[in-house]
Design an enzyme around this catalytic site. Structure first.
Site, PDB file in Angstrom:
ATOM      1  N   TRP A 161      28.493  30.976  -1.220  1.00  9.21           N
ATOM      2  CA  TRP A 161      28.393  30.676  -0.241  1.00  9.21           C
ATOM      3  C   TRP A 161      29.731  29.096  -0.110  1.00  9.21           C
ATOM      4  O   TRP A 161      29.814  29.083   1.280  1.00  9.21           O
ATOM      5  CB  TRP A 161      27.624  30.685   0.473  1.00  9.21           C
ATOM      6  CG  TRP A 161      25.985  30.208   0.288  1.00  9.21           C
ATOM      7  CD1 TRP A 161      24.937  30.018  -0.036  1.00  9.21           C
ATOM      8  CD2 TRP A 161      25.961  28.516   0.564  1.00  9.21           C
ATOM      9  NE1 TRP A 161      24.401  29.582  -0.290  1.00  9.21           N
ATOM     10  CE2 TRP A 161      24.975  28.351  -0.222  1.00  9.21           C
ATOM     11  CE3 TRP A 161      27.776  27.369   0.326  1.00  9.21           C
ATOM     12  CZ2 TRP A 161      24.486  27.227  -0.510  1.00  9.21           C
ATOM     13  CZ3 TRP A 161      26.543  26.085   0.614  1.00  9.21           C
ATOM     14  CH2 TRP A 161      24.783  26.065  -0.154  1.00  9.21           C
ATOM     15  N   LYS A 185      30.320  41.338  -4.278  1.00 12.31           N
ATOM     16  CA  LYS A 185      29.327  41.071  -3.679  1.00 12.31           C
ATOM     17  C   LYS A 185      29.757  39.367  -2.791  1.00 12.31           C
ATOM     18  O   LYS A 185      29.024  38.657  -3.770  1.00 12.31           O
ATOM     19  CB  LYS A 185      28.262  41.370  -3.968  1.00 12.31           C
ATOM     20  CG  LYS A 185      27.098  40.624  -3.884  1.00 12.31           C
ATOM     21  CD  LYS A 185      26.870  40.982  -1.874  1.00 12.31           C
ATOM     22  CE  LYS A 185      25.435  40.892  -1.405  1.00 12.31           C
ATOM     23  NZ  LYS A 185      25.480  39.511  -0.275  1.00 12.31           N
ATOM     24  N   ALA A 187      28.433  35.975  -0.225  1.00 14.46           N
ATOM     25  CA  ALA A 187      27.051  36.055  -0.342  1.00 14.46           C
ATOM     26  C   ALA A 187      27.155  35.541   1.371  1.00 14.46           C
ATOM     27  O   ALA A 187      28.261  36.307   1.820  1.00 14.46           O
ATOM     28  CB  ALA A 187      27.711  34.245  -0.144  1.00 14.46           C
ATOM     29  N   GLY A 240      25.968  31.137  -9.308  1.00 10.89           N
ATOM     30  CA  GLY A 240      24.966  31.006  -8.184  1.00 10.89           C
ATOM     31  C   GLY A 240      23.936  29.666  -9.086  1.00 10.89           C
ATOM     32  O   GLY A 240      23.766  29.592 -10.509  1.00 10.89           O
ATOM     33  N   SER A 241      22.331  30.161  -8.862  1.00  7.03           N
ATOM     34  CA  SER A 241      21.720  28.993  -9.591  1.00  7.03           C
ATOM     35  C   SER A 241      21.020  29.620 -10.595  1.00  7.03           C
ATOM     36  O   SER A 241      21.362  30.848 -10.781  1.00  7.03           O
ATOM     37  CB  SER A 241      20.512  29.337  -8.264  1.00  7.03           C
ATOM     38  OG  SER A 241      19.233  30.110  -8.191  1.00  7.03           O
ATOM     39  N   CYS A 296      28.557  22.419  -7.499  1.00  5.81           N
ATOM     40  CA  CYS A 296      27.839  22.444  -8.392  1.00  5.81           C
ATOM     41  C   CYS A 296      28.298  21.901  -9.738  1.00  5.81           C
ATOM     42  O   CYS A 296      27.723  21.768 -10.667  1.00  5.81           O
ATOM     43  CB  CYS A 296      28.605  24.430  -9.209  1.00  5.81           C
ATOM     44  SG  CYS A 296      30.240  25.135  -9.178  1.00  5.81           S
ATOM     45  N   GLU A 393      19.634  19.910  -8.094  1.00  4.99           N
ATOM     46  CA  GLU A 393      21.108  19.196  -7.668  1.00  4.99           C
ATOM     47  C   GLU A 393      20.893  19.037  -6.429  1.00  4.99           C
ATOM     48  O   GLU A 393      19.653  19.870  -5.871  1.00  4.99           O
ATOM     49  CB  GLU A 393      22.089  20.641  -7.769  1.00  4.99           C
ATOM     50  CG  GLU A 393      22.500  20.816  -8.470  1.00  4.99           C
ATOM     51  CD  GLU A 393      22.991  21.835  -8.641  1.00  4.99           C
ATOM     52  OE1 GLU A 393      24.350  21.870  -8.693  1.00  4.99           O
ATOM     53  OE2 GLU A 393      22.846  23.420  -8.693  1.00  4.99           O
TER      54      GLU A 393
END
Length: 492
Positions: A161, A185, A187, A240-241, A296, A393
């Protein structure tokens, strides 16, 4: 639900899924989810909540389209991707509006992201024609040997996102240029920008089924598992994470997908005492404040050589005091809301943890009361490696300053992390630039700059920041496989 935003082209504001060239009001689940404006919490759109059956429909559409798209000439694919970029730039005002509405970043920054995102498509358009092979000398002189690159097949792209436009073009643009077809796909918090880009891709000539958009917020686990296990999809690209990336890797094991994982970061930003302090702080602002600290590669651990610690802190506080925080559409706003509400709680937890362990608060330090997900721009000093922000983070406009004495010490501190995405160095010593850049365990290093991404550049990390490369020629190659061709040439 709040009214649809005023756009020059209202058709860009799409609240439907997109599968096999059809815009879908409903999904197999007959459920919907809301998209909210993080600046005030109002609902701006309601979209179909798609599930596993919708993923299957999208992958089948991608498979059908792949059989013809792979045979479109690289030159023609490049023309379509370039037109896609041109349409983005022509509609930058509307795209920026949509992006700010759902993500919250200041409108000027959102417009900048649209240009940045289009830059990936511009580069990939040329790269479509540059997927070269090799002629390989053979041990058997009767053979002629070649290696060629071919598209890997239908692929899944999962985007975050924080960059709703750039992450779409960096992944899906490369895949389309390479000759792949895509199940995208976005967010659930920020699907509207992706849908607008899919619409423009359709206008540019991306054929039916070659780009599909699955919308979901409440069924993420179901949709993620379906994408991982689908045997049609030959590659999965995820940003992502680290934790979610590891889960997706496990779920992809049975289908043996090719993977690209751009995962968490914890970027060190090292300021040496021989630097130009004003220039260093300017670079730091770019690496820290962009998207309200939600990138990030944000400067997460800011290491300042002890002799200039106070000078840097004072200059940074002065910059932070001048920052205007508010709705992204407000005049002069530089720091918008955090995109998701739990980001405010996380930032507050990090600040309280640091203060409880001896850090000093120089500015900010708390959520901003009222509607929206706002947190004060914050400066902390006297940080240590025992604090939460050293290992996680922050993902907020919180600048945490750590003192250090020597070059060897700061390299060890910077590398004391299980992730390695981006890093930064500020120094006027050219030899130090090379020494430190080569010793930092990260995939990217910025020297005297806070910007380390661009359409022509490789973007990726090491260690638990993942693997695979996005951007540049490497980004397109990630969506290809290498095939060897051995041709026997008998004697006359």
């Amino acid at each position: 639900m709040s009214s649809t935003p005023t756009l020059r082209d209202p058709s860009l504001f799409i609240t439907k899924g997109y599968i096999n060239g059809e815009w879908l009001n409903t999904s197999s689940t007959n459920e919907t989810f809301d998209v909210t404006n993080p600046a005030n919490g109002t609902v701006i759109a309601r979209l179909p909540e798609m599930g596993a059956r919708d993923v299957s429909s999208a992958s089948q559409a991608a498979e059908s389209a792949f059989n013809s798209w792979r045979d479109v000439s690289p030159k023609q694919r490049g023309k379509i991707v370039r037109k896609w970029a041109d349409l983005m730039l022509a509609n930058a005002e509307d795209l920026g509006t949509i992006l700010t509405l759902e993500n919250g970043k200041p409108y000027a920054e959102a417009r900048g992201e649209i240009a940045f995102a289009a830059g990936y498509l511009e580069f990939y358009a040329g790269e479509a024609e540059r997927q070269y092979g090799d002629i390989i000398p053979a041990a058997n002189m009767r053979n002629r040997q070649f290696a060629i690159r071919q598209p890997v097949g239908p692929v899944a792209c999962l985007v975050p996102w924080n960059f709703p436009a750039a992450m779409v073009t960096r992944k899906a643009g490369a895949a389309i240029a390479a000759g792949c077809t895509v199940v995208l796909k976005p967010a659930g918090e920020t699907p509207l920008t992706a849908l607008a880009l899919a619409y423009l891709g359709e206008q540019a000539g991306i054929p039916r089924g070659a780009l599909n958009v699955v919308t979901s917020l409440g069924r993420l686990q179901e949709v993620g598992l379906a994408l991982c296990e689908d045997p049609i999809l030959r590659k999965l690209s995820f940003t992502g994470s680290t934790g979610v990336g590891k889960l997706l890797m496990r779920q992809c094991a049975n289908s043996l997908k090719k993977l690209s994982m751009e995962l968490g970061g914890n970027s060190p930003f090292i300021i040496f005492d021989d630097c130009d302090v004003n220039a260093a702080v300017e670079a730091l602002m770019g690496a820290k404040v962009r998207n309200s600290g939600q990138t990030c590669v944000c400067a997460n651990r800011i290491y300042v050589q002890r002799g200039i610690g106070e000078k840097v802190a004072q200059a940074l506080v002065a910059q932070f005091q001048a920052l205007k925080t508010g709705d992204g559409f407000g005049e002069g706003v530089v720091v918008g809301p955090l995109t998701i509400a739990r980001g405010v709680t996380k930032a507050q937890t990090h600040v309280e943890d640091a203060l409880g362990k001896g850090a000093k608060l120089l500015h900010g330090g708390k959520p901003i009361e009222g509607p929206g997900n706002f947190f004060e721009p914050t400066v902390l000093t006297d940080m240590t490696d025992q604090m939460l922000s050293h290992d996680e983070e922050i993902f907020a406009p919180v600048a945490a300053l750590y003192p250090f004495d020597t070059e060897a010490e700061v390299i060890a501190l910077a590398n004391k992390s299980d992730v390695g995405l981006g890093s930064y160095i500020c120094t006027r010593d050219s030899a130090r630039m090379w020494r430190v850049a080569e010793k930092l365990d990260t995939g990217m290093v910025g020297v005297n700059t806070g910007v380390i991404a661009g359409g022509e550049l490789p973007f990726g990390g090491v260690k638990h920041s993942g693997f695979g490369t996005e951007g540049g020629r490497w980004g397109v190659e990630e969506f290809t496989v290498t095939k060897a061709i051995i041709l026997a040439v008998p004697d006359a």
